[in-house]
Write an enzyme that holds these catalytic residues in place. Sequence first.
Site, PDB file in Angstrom:
ATOM      1  N   ALA A  37      28.913 -28.083 -22.724  1.00 30.53           N
ATOM      2  CA  ALA A  37      29.602 -27.764 -24.000  1.00 30.53           C
ATOM      3  C   ALA A  37      31.486 -27.579 -23.623  1.00 30.53           C
ATOM      4  O   ALA A  37      31.989 -27.625 -24.458  1.00 30.53           O
ATOM      5  CB  ALA A  37      29.042 -26.477 -24.611  1.00 30.53           C
ATOM      6  N   ARG A  56      40.651 -31.860 -18.703  1.00 32.62           N
ATOM      7  CA  ARG A  56      41.337 -32.460 -17.573  1.00 32.62           C
ATOM      8  C   ARG A  56      41.135 -33.982 -17.322  1.00 32.62           C
ATOM      9  O   ARG A  56      41.630 -34.589 -16.503  1.00 32.62           O
ATOM     10  CB  ARG A  56      40.954 -31.744 -16.282  1.00 32.62           C
ATOM     11  N   LYS A 109      33.435 -35.260 -21.430  1.00 28.98           N
ATOM     12  CA  LYS A 109      33.435 -35.544 -20.119  1.00 28.98           C
ATOM     13  C   LYS A 109      32.220 -36.026 -19.674  1.00 28.98           C
ATOM     14  O   LYS A 109      31.910 -37.007 -18.769  1.00 28.98           O
ATOM     15  CB  LYS A 109      33.843 -33.968 -19.528  1.00 28.98           C
ATOM     16  N   GLN A 146      26.970 -24.844 -28.845  1.00 31.00           N
ATOM     17  CA  GLN A 146      27.557 -23.443 -28.520  1.00 31.00           C
ATOM     18  C   GLN A 146      29.032 -23.868 -29.440  1.00 31.00           C
ATOM     19  O   GLN A 146      29.860 -24.509 -29.193  1.00 31.00           O
ATOM     20  CB  GLN A 146      28.086 -23.622 -26.932  1.00 31.00           C
ATOM     21  N   GLY A 197      32.474 -19.364 -22.112  1.00 35.20           N
ATOM     22  CA  GLY A 197      32.017 -19.249 -20.777  1.00 35.20           C
ATOM     23  C   GLY A 197      30.816 -19.672 -20.464  1.00 35.20           C
ATOM     24  O   GLY A 197      30.020 -19.842 -21.423  1.00 35.20           O
ATOM     25  N   THR A 198      30.325 -19.558 -19.268  1.00 36.63           N
ATOM     26  CA  THR A 198      29.212 -20.045 -18.754  1.00 36.63           C
ATOM     27  C   THR A 198      28.002 -19.190 -19.159  1.00 36.63           C
ATOM     28  O   THR A 198      26.878 -19.557 -19.427  1.00 36.63           O
ATOM     29  CB  THR A 198      28.963 -20.469 -17.235  1.00 36.63           C
ATOM     30  N   ARG A 233      25.838 -62.819 -17.539  1.00 35.79           N
ATOM     31  CA  ARG A 233      25.940 -61.684 -18.446  1.00 35.79           C
ATOM     32  C   ARG A 233      24.989 -62.023 -19.598  1.00 35.79           C
ATOM     33  O   ARG A 233      24.453 -63.213 -19.747  1.00 35.79           O
ATOM     34  CB  ARG A 233      27.246 -61.406 -19.025  1.00 35.79           C
ATOM     35  N   LYS A 248      25.760 -67.254 -20.119  1.00 32.29           N
ATOM     36  CA  LYS A 248      25.374 -66.196 -20.970  1.00 32.29           C
ATOM     37  C   LYS A 248      24.524 -66.529 -21.603  1.00 32.29           C
ATOM     38  O   LYS A 248      24.097 -67.527 -22.027  1.00 32.29           O
ATOM     39  CB  LYS A 248      26.650 -65.949 -21.993  1.00 32.29           C
TER      40      LYS A 248
HETATM   41  C1  UD1 Z   1      31.401 -22.617 -12.200  1.00 35.21           C
HETATM   42  C2  UD1 Z   1      31.005 -21.341 -11.493  1.00 35.21           C
HETATM   43  C3  UD1 Z   1      31.712 -21.322 -10.194  1.00 35.21           C
HETATM   44  C4  UD1 Z   1      31.082 -22.398  -9.386  1.00 35.21           C
HETATM   45  C5  UD1 Z   1      31.409 -23.661 -10.231  1.00 35.21           C
HETATM   46  C6  UD1 Z   1      30.535 -24.793  -9.489  1.00 35.21           C
HETATM   47  C7  UD1 Z   1      31.228 -19.854 -13.636  1.00 35.21           C
HETATM   48  C8  UD1 Z   1      31.942 -18.497 -14.147  1.00 35.21           C
HETATM   49  N1  UD1 Z   1      31.850 -20.391 -12.530  1.00 35.21           N
HETATM   50  O1  UD1 Z   1      32.788 -22.884 -12.341  1.00 35.21           O
HETATM   51  O2  UD1 Z   1      31.189 -20.170  -9.674  1.00 35.21           O
HETATM   52  O3  UD1 Z   1      31.603 -22.696  -8.182  1.00 35.21           O
HETATM   53  O4  UD1 Z   1      30.815 -23.610 -11.489  1.00 35.21           O
HETATM   54  O5  UD1 Z   1      31.099 -26.266 -10.139  1.00 35.21           O
HETATM   55  O6  UD1 Z   1      29.972 -20.158 -13.819  1.00 35.21           O
HETATM   56  N2  UD1 Z   1      30.564 -24.824 -20.028  1.00 35.21           N
HETATM   57  C9  UD1 Z   1      29.781 -24.687 -21.239  1.00 35.21           C
HETATM   58  N3  UD1 Z   1      30.209 -23.727 -22.039  1.00 35.21           N
HETATM   59  C10 UD1 Z   1      31.280 -22.876 -21.691  1.00 35.21           C
HETATM   60  C11 UD1 Z   1      31.975 -23.092 -20.449  1.00 35.21           C
HETATM   61  C12 UD1 Z   1      31.370 -23.943 -19.535  1.00 35.21           C
HETATM   62  O7  UD1 Z   1      28.591 -25.354 -21.506  1.00 35.21           O
HETATM   63  O8  UD1 Z   1      31.595 -21.979 -22.523  1.00 35.21           O
HETATM   64  C13 UD1 Z   1      29.805 -25.859 -19.128  1.00 35.21           C
HETATM   65  C14 UD1 Z   1      30.781 -26.861 -18.882  1.00 35.21           C
HETATM   66  O9  UD1 Z   1      30.868 -28.117 -19.595  1.00 35.21           O
HETATM   67  C15 UD1 Z   1      30.504 -27.577 -17.261  1.00 35.21           C
HETATM   68  C16 UD1 Z   1      29.960 -26.013 -16.726  1.00 35.21           C
HETATM   69  O10 UD1 Z   1      29.610 -25.189 -17.876  1.00 35.21           O
HETATM   70  O11 UD1 Z   1      29.588 -28.353 -17.253  1.00 35.21           O
HETATM   71  C17 UD1 Z   1      30.498 -25.326 -15.750  1.00 35.21           C
HETATM   72  O12 UD1 Z   1      31.775 -24.900 -16.400  1.00 35.21           O
HETATM   73  P1  UD1 Z   1      33.273 -25.015 -15.779  1.00 35.21           P
HETATM   74  O13 UD1 Z   1      34.205 -24.608 -16.720  1.00 35.21           O
HETATM   75  O14 UD1 Z   1      33.332 -26.420 -15.272  1.00 35.21           O
HETATM   76  O15 UD1 Z   1      32.958 -24.024 -14.474  1.00 35.21           O
HETATM   77  P2  UD1 Z   1      33.755 -23.883 -13.181  1.00 35.21           P
HETATM   78  O16 UD1 Z   1      34.967 -23.182 -13.447  1.00 35.21           O
HETATM   79  O17 UD1 Z   1      33.770 -25.157 -12.389  1.00 35.21           O
HETATM   80 CA    CA Z   2      33.193 -27.531 -13.119  1.00 36.06          CA
END
Ligand code: UD1
Ligand code: CA
Length: 436
Positions: free
Chosen positions: A9, A14, A21, A69, A74-75, A310, A328
């Site tokens: 989500a 970036r 993404k 979501q 956050g995760t 193709r 084609k």
């Molecule tokens: C996370 C881990 C980190 C780990 C890394 C590995 C956490 C807090 N940190 O960091 O320890 O080393 O992954 O790659 O978990 N996402 C959601 N909803 C949210 C936030 C994120 O679905 O609210 C999804 C993102 O789309 C992504 C994944 O969760 O696919 C990881 O999120 P991201 O923000 O990339 O975490 P990192 O900072 O890479």
């Molecule tokens: Ca990541």
Amino acid sequence: MLGIIILAAGQGTRMKSALPKVMHKVAGITMLHHVLDATKPLAPEQIVVVASKALLPYVNQKDADYIIQENPQGTGHAVQCALQYLKPNITEVIILCGDTPLITPDTLHTLKKSKADVNILSMYLSGDDLSKAYGRLIIEGNSVSRIVEMKEATNGEKLLPYANAGVYKVSITILKTTLPLLTNNNKSKEYYLTDIVRLAHTQKNSTSYILGEADEFFGVNSKADLSCAEQIMQDRLRAQHMHNGVTLIDPKTVFFSMDTRAEPDVTIHPFVTFGPNVTLKTGAIVYQSCHLENAILHQNTKVGPFAHLRGDVELLEKAEIGNFVEIKKSTINKGAKIKHLSYIGDATIGIKANIGAGVITCNYNGFTKSQTIIGDGAFVGSNSSLIAPVTIHRNSIIGAGSTITQNVNENDLVFTRCPQTTKEKGAIKFKDKYKN
Ligand code: UD1
Ligand code: CA
């Protein structure tokens, strides 16, 4: 029963792209698809993808249960959103991220078999990699007591080598007891999923880790990362094809799709790209600098150099396509040759037919596409234009430079040409006129 939660989500800001993404492709399929494909061999009871609203229009809702979501925090928050949608018979889940397309089913199998209440896939960092932004495992004896995010880490913790891959196996009971206790009292003001490890450990559950290859856990956050993931995946595909008996003259310059199928004793010369859905049968040779997609090359066919196939192309045994030829949506029957500078579209070319240099099927009138059928053994002279729909029956001959608008009967010789005009010594007069 095992459930899978894929976190997808995040905004992916970036990537600087209008496309979500996880919809960016590696070796021709989306990152999300790679992750889904890696989890399917585990035969999970359910796959839940935590998605943003923006992602939904791009996905096939049959692949998994997509849940939204609303307001990503956050995760940890993402997993919390997923929890209520899990089927009641699920006892443990594997959680992974949608932006790690290189993860393999083998590694996930090892994780599935692990016994600990919480198990974390980890990679061992050294040298320059120690500066990477992965969370770090704090290991006490055989347990992981917590994971510290780099943003929160002390200088000493930042140098710890065991990094969090972002892939975990956790029992449902632990998720239910720890997720409600998460706070966003940290630098990112996010609910970190990683904090469940500390909570589980404090509650005297077993917390362990499994070391894996860093390549597999590579997370894509930018276009530069995407190209790194592509390189790693291409190297894997090249190695796999060579292992299966395919000859690659210069592997680094050949680009496959995940679904490229090639039998032993296929030869691929440098600078060849395979789009989706290409099959190469034994003895097929693809010469330098070709692009092929949606094509079947049967045994002992030859393509290129510099050819473009193709949109549903089939080359039957020993058919040959030469340089600067585009094909084609056409079937080229056994032993037929189209060796130079041609466009063949919406056509069927008969057995051992010979298509001369520069022959063009004029298949499109600006509105509709029409068919060209060329019979077995027909000979189409160089630089002829075949205005479709048109049928050139077998064993006929078309003289070079003809524009063919009507069907040609079997065994006929046909040409359309203006008579040649000669002005004796006219070249001299012409030059005199323009001199000075
Ligand atoms: C996370 C881990 C980190 C780990 C890394 C590995 C956490 C807090 N940190 O960091 O320890 O080393 O992954 O790659 O978990 N996402 C959601 N909803 C949210 C936030 C994120 O679905 O609210 C999804 C993102 O789309 C992504 C994944 O969760 O696919 C990881 O999120 P991201 O923000 O990339 O975490 P990192 O900072 O890479
Ligand atoms: Ca990541």
